[in-house]
Structure formats: structure tokens, C-alpha cells
Scaffold this motif. Structure first.
Motif, PDB file in Angstrom:
ATOM      1  N   ILE A   1       0.868  -1.183   0.000  1.00 54.50           N
ATOM      2  CA  ILE A   1       0.000   0.000   0.000  1.00 54.50           C
ATOM      3  C   ILE A   1       0.897   1.223   0.000  1.00 54.50           C
ATOM      4  CG2 ILE A   1      -1.759   1.287   1.261  1.00 54.50           C
ATOM      5  CD1 ILE A   1      -2.635  -1.379   2.538  1.00 54.50           C
ATOM      6  N   VAL A   2       0.795   2.027  -1.044  1.00 58.01           N
ATOM      7  CA  VAL A   2       1.573   3.259  -1.130  1.00 58.01           C
ATOM      8  C   VAL A   2       0.648   4.401  -0.744  1.00 58.01           C
ATOM      9  CG1 VAL A   2       2.988   4.745  -2.591  1.00 58.01           C
ATOM     10  CG2 VAL A   2       3.007   2.264  -2.942  1.00 58.01           C
ATOM     11  N   ASP A   3       0.933   5.040   0.382  1.00 54.60           N
ATOM     12  CA  ASP A   3       0.081   6.087   0.933  1.00 54.60           C
ATOM     13  C   ASP A   3       0.703   7.439   0.588  1.00 54.60           C
ATOM     14  OD1 ASP A   3      -2.388   5.937   2.293  1.00 54.60           O
ATOM     15  OD2 ASP A   3      -1.498   6.723   4.126  1.00 54.60           O
ATOM     16  N   TRP A   4       0.058   8.155  -0.353  1.00 57.47           N
ATOM     17  CA  TRP A   4       0.605   9.399  -0.892  1.00 57.47           C
ATOM     18  C   TRP A   4       0.171  10.594  -0.049  1.00 57.47           C
ATOM     19  CZ3 TRP A   4       3.919   9.429  -5.076  1.00 57.47           C
ATOM     20  CH2 TRP A   4       3.999   8.245  -5.817  1.00 57.47           C
ATOM     21  N   HIS A   5       1.175  11.391   0.379  1.00 55.25           N
ATOM     22  CA  HIS A   5       0.944  12.569   1.205  1.00 55.25           C
ATOM     23  C   HIS A   5       1.804  13.724   0.717  1.00 55.25           C
ATOM     24  CE1 HIS A   5      -1.082  10.426   4.667  1.00 55.25           C
ATOM     25  NE2 HIS A   5      -0.468   9.400   4.085  1.00 55.25           N
ATOM     26  N   SER A   6       1.583  14.888   1.315  1.00 59.88           N
ATOM     27  CA  SER A   6       2.514  15.996   1.135  1.00 59.88           C
ATOM     28  C   SER A   6       2.846  16.574   2.501  1.00 59.88           C
ATOM     29  CB  SER A   6       1.929  17.079   0.222  1.00 59.88           C
ATOM     30  OG  SER A   6       0.896  17.793   0.874  1.00 59.88           O
ATOM     31  N   MET A   7       3.901  17.351   2.558  1.00 55.09           N
ATOM     32  CA  MET A   7       4.359  17.913   3.828  1.00 55.09           C
ATOM     33  C   MET A   7       4.784  19.360   3.611  1.00 55.09           C
ATOM     34  SD  MET A   7       8.081  16.018   4.034  1.00 55.09           S
ATOM     35  CE  MET A   7       9.287  16.244   2.714  1.00 55.09           C
ATOM     36  N   PRO A   8       4.793  20.157   4.675  1.00 54.78           N
ATOM     37  CA  PRO A   8       5.296  21.529   4.540  1.00 54.78           C
ATOM     38  C   PRO A   8       6.744  21.528   4.062  1.00 54.78           C
ATOM     39  CG  PRO A   8       4.178  21.209   6.645  1.00 54.78           C
ATOM     40  CD  PRO A   8       4.340  19.846   6.034  1.00 54.78           C
ATOM     41  N   SER A   9       7.144  22.621   3.444  1.00 56.92           N
ATOM     42  CA  SER A   9       8.522  22.695   2.924  1.00 56.92           C
ATOM     43  C   SER A   9       9.552  22.840   4.025  1.00 56.92           C
ATOM     44  CB  SER A   9       8.649  23.852   1.935  1.00 56.92           C
ATOM     45  OG  SER A   9       8.276  25.073   2.544  1.00 56.92           O
ATOM     46  N   SER A  10       9.106  23.251   5.210  1.00 53.51           N
ATOM     47  CA  SER A  10      10.041  23.411   6.321  1.00 53.51           C
ATOM     48  C   SER A  10       9.355  23.027   7.620  1.00 53.51           C
ATOM     49  CB  SER A  10      10.559  24.850   6.403  1.00 53.51           C
ATOM     50  OG  SER A  10       9.490  25.751   6.624  1.00 53.51           O
ATOM     51  N   ALA A  11      10.155  22.675   8.604  1.00 52.87           N
ATOM     52  CA  ALA A  11       9.646  22.314   9.922  1.00 52.87           C
ATOM     53  C   ALA A  11       9.700  23.542  10.816  1.00 52.87           C
ATOM     54  CB  ALA A  11      10.481  21.177  10.525  1.00 52.87           C
ATOM     55  N   GLY A  12       8.554  23.928  11.324  1.00 54.26           N
ATOM     56  CA  GLY A  12       8.508  25.107  12.167  1.00 54.26           C
ATOM     57  C   GLY A  12       8.865  26.385  11.446  1.00 54.26           C
ATOM     58  N   GLY A  13       8.756  26.371  10.105  1.00 54.82           N
ATOM     59  CA  GLY A  13       9.059  27.562   9.329  1.00 54.82           C
ATOM     60  C   GLY A  13      10.536  27.857   9.193  1.00 54.82           C
TER      61      GLY A  13
END
Length: 290
Positions: free
Chosen positions: A170-182
Motif C-alpha cells: 500500500i503506497v500512501d501518498w501525502h505531502s508535507m510543509p517545505s520546512s519544519a517550524g518555518g
């Protein structure tokens, strides 16, 4: 595609089955839903553009169209902040609801404490989604109408794939912010396999190599190792693996405006090459069933 404001109280999900299922994969997209019930917007003091920043926006459009002709996909149409299907149904915050939510024990995980349970309390920017408590019936209805039907289909397709191929990822496709904590910039791609517990090293390594060959900077499990889908379904010794793929939003979208940017098409073409390489490696005869 922009968000839709819909009349239906409980938006659904869609299953796309290929005409010829030839590879031991199931692609899922749990957080890119952008069908916002009108009644949800009436419950929240926040504007739609703020609510949308909780989406893994447009990730479904980064999955190559040719892949959908070869492996099934499951895509939630309801937004993540309405129901988060990558959480346990027990991850409910009783403080969000008036009255008893469920007679059984609830899971007070760190995600619930942070405000991001199966029915989130907070938007991505930390503001409260709702102006007042929700009736307990709302939790029951969202789980019944959205959460459980989604997972019923994921479970059925995973079992069908295991019977068909002897194994499934199972390939679970997501996205994430470009930075952690800005501040701290994140990798282009983060592959989450619960530190080796949710799928085999061969599977993670295959995807890692394919992304790196396309010039993506890849990290494993930091800062995202996997959620409920990985922990609930990932049993590689039993022939079911889960790999969570997080794509850096800065590659393809304006995070503030929740709009595709000039890099979208380039990113989509690169991911197309990644998926093509992986599927070629898993074509009939290319790998043996575990």
C-alpha cells in the motif's frame, strides 16, 4: 482544481480499479480531499482558504494517470480536517464534543493532545476549527459515513491484491510543509516505513532509489515515519506492506495560497518517471512474490 463547497453532509471517497491489475500495489490518497460540506463551513469561524492549508493539496494530481490503469487507487474526497483516515477511530478528543462520544476507551495519543485526532480540533495554523463543541452524534456520523467505508475498501483491495499476487504494498501518498517550524528545510521526499516495521527494506529501497535517480533529496522516517495506515495494515511478514510517501509542497505549490506553482508540471513529470521505474521493476516476472 480548486476546492468545492458541496451540499452533501458527508462526502465520500472514490475507488478507481484498473482494467488490468498487473502490479502488487495499491495507491491511496487520504488527505487531498477538497469537497467541503456547506454545513462544515457553517460550523467554523475560519475562512475556507485557512481550512484548506490542512490539505495535502493536489497530491492526487501528482499520481501519474498511467499508474491508475495498472493499479487501483483510493482517494478521499472529504477534507482531512473533516475526517482524518490516517488516524485510529479511537483517536477522538472528548473535549471537542458535548456528551459521551463512545462507551469504549479512547486513545489519547500525542496527535490527539496536539489537536490532530481522527476528527481534528485545530487547523494547520493552530487555530480552532470550531467555535463551539460539536454534538457527539457528529463524531459517530463522520466515522460511519466517511472513515469506515474508506477503510473497508482499502482492506478489501489489499486482501484481493494479496490473493492475486501473494503480496501487496500500500503506497500512501501525502505531502508535507517545505520546512519544519518555518525554519528547518525538509527533504524533497520523506519515505515512512515505521523504521522498517511497516514494509520490507527491499520495498523502501526500491522507491528510495527511484526517487534519488530522478534527483530528489530523500530522507527516511524523519520527521514522518507513518500513521494509522502504516501501523494498522503494515504486516510485511504476512504479505501486506505500507510505505508512506511525503512530497515537499514547496516543489509544486504555493503553500500560502494553496495553489499549484510553476514547478507543478516538472514535479509531476519527475514523479511519473519514479512510478514508471518502480512498476517496471515489479512487472510480472521482474520480482518474485514474497
Amino acid at each position: 482544481m480548486v476546492a468545492r463547497i458541496v451540499k452533501q453532509n458527508y462526502p465520500s471517497h472514490v475507488v478507481e480499479r484498473p482494467s488490468s491489475w498487473r502490479h502488487p500495489y495499491l495507491f491511496c490518497c487520504p488527505h487531498a480531499g477538497r469537497d467541503y460540506p456547506r454545513r462544515l463551513l457553517s460550523m467554523s469561524p475560519l475562512p475556507l482558504e485557512t481550512l484548506r492549508r490542512s490539505e495535502d493539496a493536489y497530491v492526487d494530481q501528482l499520481i501519474p494517470s498511467f499508474a491508475k490503469e495498472l493499479v487501483p487507487t483510493v482517494h478521499a474526497h472529504f477534507p482531512r480536517l473533516f475526517v482524518d483516515v490516517n488516524r485510529s477511530p479511537r483517536e477522538l478528543d472528548p473535549g471537542l464534543f458535548s456528551g459521551q462520544v463512545d462507551p469504549g476507551p479512547l486513545t489519547r495519543s500525542s496527535r490527539v493532545v496536539a489537536g490532530f485526532g481522527v476528527i481534528p480540533k485545530l487547523a494547520a495554523d493552530g487555530r480552532s476549527i470550531y467555535g463551539s463543541r460539536l454534538p457527539s452524534s457528529e463524531a459517530k456520523s463522520r466515522l460511519k459515513q466517511c472513515f469506515h467505508p474508506y477503510h473497508d475498501d482499502v482492506s478489501a483491495l489489499a486482501e484481493e491484491a494479496r490473493e492475486r499476487f501473494g503480496r501487496v504494498l500500500i503506497v500512501d501518498w501525502h505531502s508535507m510543509p517545505s520546512s519544519a517550524g518555518g525554519q528547518q528545510k525538509l527533504a524533497d521526499i520523506v519515505l515512512g516505513d515505521l523504521f522498517g516495521a511497516s514494509c520490507s527494506e527491499e520495498d523502501t529501497g526500491l522507491w528510495e532509489d527511484a526517487f534519488m535517480r530522478e534527483g530528489f533529496k530523500v530522507a527516511r522516517n524523519q520527521p514522518y515515519a507513518g500513521g494509522f495506515v502504516a501501523s494498522n495494515y503494515g504486516k510485511p511478514r504476512e504479505g501486506i506492506g505500507v510505505l508512506q510517501i511525503e512530497i515537499n509542497r514547496g516543489l509544486y505549490m504555493n503553500e500560502r495560497r494553496v495553489a499549484r506553482n510553476a514547478g507543478f508540471q516538472t514535479t509531476a513529470r519527475r514523479i511519473e518517471q519514479v512510478v514508471d521505474r518502480v512498476l517496471l521493476a515489479s512487472a510480472p516476472g521482474a520480482i518474485a512474490a514474497e
